[in-house]
Design a protein around this motif. Sequence first.
Motif, PDB file in Angstrom:
ATOM      1  N   CYS A 194      28.896 -18.642   7.302  1.00 44.17           N
ATOM      2  CA  CYS A 194      27.938 -18.170   8.315  1.00 44.17           C
ATOM      3  C   CYS A 194      26.991 -19.303   8.684  1.00 44.17           C
ATOM      4  CB  CYS A 194      27.178 -16.944   7.810  1.00 44.17           C
ATOM      5  SG  CYS A 194      26.217 -17.283   6.342  1.00 44.17           S
ATOM      6  N   LYS A 195      27.405 -20.539   8.418  1.00 45.80           N
ATOM      7  CA  LYS A 195      26.534 -21.687   8.670  1.00 45.80           C
ATOM      8  C   LYS A 195      26.861 -22.347  10.019  1.00 45.80           C
ATOM      9  CE  LYS A 195      24.106 -21.734   4.911  1.00 45.80           C
ATOM     10  NZ  LYS A 195      23.915 -20.264   4.875  1.00 45.80           N
ATOM     11  N   GLU A 242      38.723 -27.253   4.505  1.00 49.49           N
ATOM     12  CA  GLU A 242      38.761 -26.495   5.743  1.00 49.49           C
ATOM     13  C   GLU A 242      37.382 -26.606   6.389  1.00 49.49           C
ATOM     14  OE1 GLU A 242      41.377 -22.684   5.789  1.00 49.49           O
ATOM     15  OE2 GLU A 242      39.280 -22.064   5.700  1.00 49.49           O
ATOM     16  N   ILE A 243      37.353 -27.167   7.610  1.00 47.57           N
ATOM     17  CA  ILE A 243      36.061 -27.372   8.271  1.00 47.57           C
ATOM     18  C   ILE A 243      35.756 -26.167   9.162  1.00 47.57           C
ATOM     19  CG2 ILE A 243      34.663 -28.938   9.671  1.00 47.57           C
ATOM     20  CD1 ILE A 243      35.813 -30.380   7.285  1.00 47.57           C
ATOM     21  N   HIS A 244      34.618 -25.557   8.922  1.00 47.23           N
ATOM     22  CA  HIS A 244      34.179 -24.402   9.704  1.00 47.23           C
ATOM     23  C   HIS A 244      32.953 -24.781  10.523  1.00 47.23           C
ATOM     24  CE1 HIS A 244      36.233 -20.972   7.464  1.00 47.23           C
ATOM     25  NE2 HIS A 244      36.669 -22.070   6.868  1.00 47.23           N
ATOM     26  N   PHE A 245      32.744 -24.046  11.609  1.00 48.68           N
ATOM     27  CA  PHE A 245      31.496 -24.272  12.342  1.00 48.68           C
ATOM     28  C   PHE A 245      31.171 -23.076  13.222  1.00 48.68           C
ATOM     29  CE2 PHE A 245      32.563 -25.571  16.807  1.00 48.68           C
ATOM     30  CZ  PHE A 245      33.922 -25.326  16.723  1.00 48.68           C
ATOM     31  N   ALA A 246      30.010 -23.134  13.821  1.00 52.72           N
ATOM     32  CA  ALA A 246      29.577 -22.117  14.785  1.00 52.72           C
ATOM     33  C   ALA A 246      29.363 -20.741  14.166  1.00 52.72           C
ATOM     34  CB  ALA A 246      30.550 -22.032  15.968  1.00 52.72           C
ATOM     35  N   GLY A 247      28.860 -20.709  12.955  1.00 54.81           N
ATOM     36  CA  GLY A 247      28.472 -19.431  12.375  1.00 54.81           C
ATOM     37  C   GLY A 247      26.996 -19.172  12.661  1.00 54.81           C
ATOM     38  N   ALA A 248      26.566 -17.945  12.386  1.00 56.67           N
ATOM     39  CA  ALA A 248      25.151 -17.625  12.572  1.00 56.67           C
ATOM     40  C   ALA A 248      24.757 -16.529  11.604  1.00 56.67           C
ATOM     41  CB  ALA A 248      24.899 -17.159  14.006  1.00 56.67           C
ATOM     42  N   ASP A 292      21.287 -13.361  15.382  1.00 59.81           N
ATOM     43  CA  ASP A 292      22.681 -12.934  15.549  1.00 59.81           C
ATOM     44  C   ASP A 292      23.407 -13.153  14.235  1.00 59.81           C
ATOM     45  OD1 ASP A 292      22.390 -12.373  18.221  1.00 59.81           O
ATOM     46  OD2 ASP A 292      22.805 -14.448  18.816  1.00 59.81           O
ATOM     47  N   ILE A 293      24.444 -12.346  13.993  1.00 64.41           N
ATOM     48  CA  ILE A 293      25.297 -12.590  12.832  1.00 64.41           C
ATOM     49  C   ILE A 293      26.698 -12.871  13.342  1.00 64.41           C
ATOM     50  CG2 ILE A 293      26.259 -11.655  10.716  1.00 64.41           C
ATOM     51  CD1 ILE A 293      23.899  -9.901  10.476  1.00 64.41           C
ATOM     52  N   LEU A 345      17.192 -26.377  21.863  1.00 62.73           N
ATOM     53  CA  LEU A 345      17.025 -25.084  21.199  1.00 62.73           C
ATOM     54  C   LEU A 345      18.294 -24.234  21.186  1.00 62.73           C
ATOM     55  CD1 LEU A 345      13.423 -23.965  22.265  1.00 62.73           C
ATOM     56  CD2 LEU A 345      14.159 -25.362  20.336  1.00 62.73           C
ATOM     57  N   GLU A 346      19.424 -24.806  21.601  1.00 61.54           N
ATOM     58  CA  GLU A 346      20.672 -24.049  21.612  1.00 61.54           C
ATOM     59  C   GLU A 346      21.396 -24.319  20.293  1.00 61.54           C
ATOM     60  OE1 GLU A 346      23.930 -23.434  25.090  1.00 61.54           O
ATOM     61  OE2 GLU A 346      23.741 -25.498  24.415  1.00 61.54           O
ATOM     62  N   ARG A 347      21.604 -23.268  19.482  1.00 59.39           N
ATOM     63  CA  ARG A 347      22.294 -23.461  18.207  1.00 59.39           C
ATOM     64  C   ARG A 347      23.766 -23.786  18.452  1.00 59.39           C
ATOM     65  NH1 ARG A 347      19.424 -21.218  13.637  1.00 59.39           N
ATOM     66  NH2 ARG A 347      21.166 -21.894  12.351  1.00 59.39           N
ATOM     67  N   ILE A 348      24.432 -24.277  17.407  1.00 57.32           N
ATOM     68  CA  ILE A 348      25.821 -24.708  17.567  1.00 57.32           C
ATOM     69  C   ILE A 348      26.713 -23.564  18.080  1.00 57.32           C
ATOM     70  CG2 ILE A 348      27.885 -25.395  16.278  1.00 57.32           C
ATOM     71  CD1 ILE A 348      26.382 -27.435  14.871  1.00 57.32           C
ATOM     72  N   TYR A 349      26.491 -22.339  17.577  1.00 57.38           N
ATOM     73  CA  TYR A 349      27.423 -21.277  17.975  1.00 57.38           C
ATOM     74  C   TYR A 349      27.320 -20.949  19.456  1.00 57.38           C
ATOM     75  CZ  TYR A 349      23.649 -17.732  17.604  1.00 57.38           C
ATOM     76  OH  TYR A 349      22.499 -16.996  17.748  1.00 57.38           O
TER      77      TYR A 349
END
Lengths: 815, 109
Positions: free
Chosen positions: A688-689, A701-707, A711-712, A745-749
């Motif tokens: 969730c990161k 395993e590379i993950h991205f765009a969690g929140a 938002d979840i 201010l825009e998060r990665i997700y």
Amino acid sequence: MKLVIIGNGMAPGRMLEHLLESAPGRYDVTIFNAEPRVNYDRIMLSPVLSGEKNYEQIIIHGDGWYIKNGITLYKGHKIVAIDREAKTVTSDHGVVEPYDKLIIATGSVPFILPVPGNTLAGVLSYRDLDDVNAMLLAAQSRAKAVVIGGGLLGLEAAAGLEAQGMDVTVLHLMPTLMERQLDPAAGYLLQRAIEDRGIKVICKANTKAIVGDKKVEGVELADGRIIPATLVVMAAGIKPNAGLAKEAGLATSRGIVVDSGMHTSDPDIYALGECAEVGGHVYGLVAPLYEMARVAAAHLVDEGSTAAFVHNDTPTKLKVTGIELFSLGDFADGEDRHEIVLRDASAGIYKRVVLKDNRIIGTVLYGETADGAWFNDLKKKQVDITDMRDTLIFGQAYQGGAPLDPMAAVAALPDDAEICGCNGVCKGKIVGAIQEKNLTSLDDVRAHTKASASCGSCTGLVEQLMSVTLGDAYNPAAVQPMCGCTTLGHDDVRRLIKAKGLKNIYAVMQELEWTTSCGCAKCRPALNYYLVCDWPGEYADDYQSRFINERVHANIQRNGTYSVVPRMWGGVTSAKELRAIADVVDKFNIPTVKVTGGQRIDMLGIRKEDLPAVWADLGKAGFVSGHAYAKGLRTVKTCVGTDWCRFGTQDSTGLGIRIEKFMWGSWTPAKVKMAVSGCPRNCAEATCKDVGVICVDSGYEIHFAGAAGLDIKGTEVLGLVKTEDEALEVIVALVQMYREQARYLERIYKWAKRVTIDEIRRQILDDLDKRHGYYDRFVYSQNFAQVDPWSERVSGLHKHEFKPMATIGMADAAE
Amino acid sequence: MSWVSIGSMTDIPRRGARCVETPLGKIAVFRTAEDRVFAIEDHCPHKGGPLSQGIVHGAAVTCPLHNWVISLETGKALGADDGSVRTIPIKVEGGVLFISLAVAADRAA
Ligand SMILES: Cc1cc2nc3c(=O)[nH]c(=O)nc-3n(C[C@H](O)[C@H](O)[C@H](O)COP(=O)(O)OP(=O)(O)OC[C@H]3O[C@@H](n4cnc5c(N)ncnc54)[C@H](O)[C@@H]3O)c2cc1C
Ligand code: SF4
Ligand code: SF4
Ligand code: FES
């Protein structure tokens, strides 16, 4: 009646003209002048210095004029004493002259910085013809000159010396040139124009000493830099020359105090010119001095005259050929004032009119000053401008004209300006394709040119290009402007900062035609981030455009105290670190200590004044800032992985620490939180990161765009890589892509949703050149970003942030 | 009115602020991009945020806690928000700043 005048400058010269006209023969006039010459036009010294004029051309009253009017002029005689009892003056050559009426017109003296070396040979001021001759002599060497002072005088001196072939550097204490006459926007344009002529400009330059042995060799700045020079011109200001009057017992303050009829405290003595102070004002431009001359003459002719001097703002202009600049009155902004700003980036024009109660109170014009006189007139007459408000800024001739084209900035881009960064497409190619292939939709343009076909951040610009090329035939979708100060959206601003090479906030606001002079709390932090990200090493971080947490490197709390979170690499700590934290908590009486969600320790409730001391103690134990306050890399959570866990597949702790040590200090559009788990059981909650890693037997395993905030959202999988080195490289490249493209201010997700997961995967996993490009740019920018802000502040940086400027006791307050 | 000197204009960064501690509480002293200076209580009318810590733009400051925009000239909240903070008389003489607490003290007494 005997009239004696001390000083033969422009003010008494004009006074004599009035006197001779209205009462010829009334006075028997004698003048003493310390300068060994007649009255000349001091204003025109700059054209003499630059070679555009010679001395003979600027004489106002030649020798013949004095003879014809029966005036005695003692050239090269300086008056050293006034005896008011005996009513005489005495010159340094021993001449004693009696008077019935005396005029003091001793002008100003240049302000010489009180620094070591200020009397070395080669240090000059800029006031009279002797100074100009000395500069011309020095210029023959074609060597290096430093001008101290970036005001009117300094810049004219610099331009003149440059025209004479010298290599010139201007040192200016303030952040922008001519700050007393210009707002920062116009100051920026001026600096650009000055630099375009090959003159170097260093702002915020605090002169510490002039170095050299007998002769000048250079100027040393407070930051230790030394600028080599064989000629130093001090143009750091002037002060009224009131010493003689003061010794004679006349009332003086900043200058010689006179009433509105130019009388000093002695009824037989007048003062006028730059040495005089009327109604609390002293003056440094001739228009008001000429007004003083008129008033003084009237009183000399008729003692009962009612002629009175009234204060009026005088416009300032710079006499440097090719630079058009006009400044008048009060142009600070405020709530009771309204401003009208016009910027034409392609023509280098900036105009600002400040209104109060629908009347002009100030004007700054740069690049086009023809309307200066008109604005001055409207201001002087206090004309109510309500009816012409909409067109006022376009000037007198333009009343009724149409406003400027909002597309002008894009239209003015050169053909080779890069519009689409992902696919390297320039403006010329897009415009060419639209015209040749009759493209009318965005999709067509994407298909034919690839522009805007990848990350899409240039869509706004491509659409504007279509509008410019197709005219009304194309109607682009509306973009959400960044804030009320501009019509451009974030993406357009980011692209234009790169395409136009804009490297400071004033440049952005000018070239992108901001409608306010100083931005707002929405656009300033965003622009500051974009510039920090795009020009590492070149752009000087503007701390006044950062939110408080980033400005003081701690988190502000609801009661105005701060919290401090030191880095604990990968969430691992030790007895020594914990002991150091415990000591700090005791020593500063910190009310709350809490373990954070990011595997580290938060100390809450620290007074702002204590912050540097807290950091100093933490620093001694080896801690650096945890950036818990930053739009930047926050934490990298880890699990214990193969070190301890029976399920661990890789060294998750080690990788987490490695990532954190590599990436800390970097600024990002919004906060970035990461985690590394040693197996799919995922104890570090990596899914969730913003960026997460799940270690598996075959690799990472590379993950991205969690929140996991407002938002979840579970992460997306970018892909699997085999080695730890590759995992680091991919993560760094991914974050750099985000840094370069996202909106502030825009998060990665959110960014990923816009750009699409596929496109990110294509650029980061599949296209190795792209990946390495991102990686290299990140590494380069870390050279400048990876400094511990706490230790910088412990060493005294931004002291002003942490101390009150004054403390007032009961006694003072009750007084 | 009695004036107390609090330091010089250059002690405050442009588009920035500093605090002055007084028996009547903290006062925030601002300097704009164009060298105008203002003094107001360092206490946001919304929930008491320290206004001295906000971003200064034009002659206004944005509160660091919840982004209210406060006029430095009138102390009033701008835009849709309602509320105001006390302004303190301030003057500059030869680059030195002076504030007057007389008004504030009267009211406190
Ligand atoms: C390079 C330069 C550019 C300028 N450009 C502009 C411009 O663009 N626009 C503008 O409006 N203004 C400009 N100014 C300012 C303008 O020139 C002055 O405001 C004006 O000349 C001042 O006139 P004054 O008669 O008061 O004094 P000054 O012209 O300074 O005359 C004073 C005279 O008194 C003499 N003196 C001093 N003490 C004694 C003494 N004890 N006994 C005898 N004589 C004494 C001095 O030697 C000097 O000659 C410029 C000035 C300079 C130096
Ligand atoms: S994530 Fe896997 S390796 Fe890490 S602690 Fe949990 S079970 Fe162990
Ligand atoms: S969850 Fe809300 S209240 Fe709790 S620390 Fe975060 S922002 Fe503050
Ligand atoms: S306390 Fe200032 S905006 Fe909430």
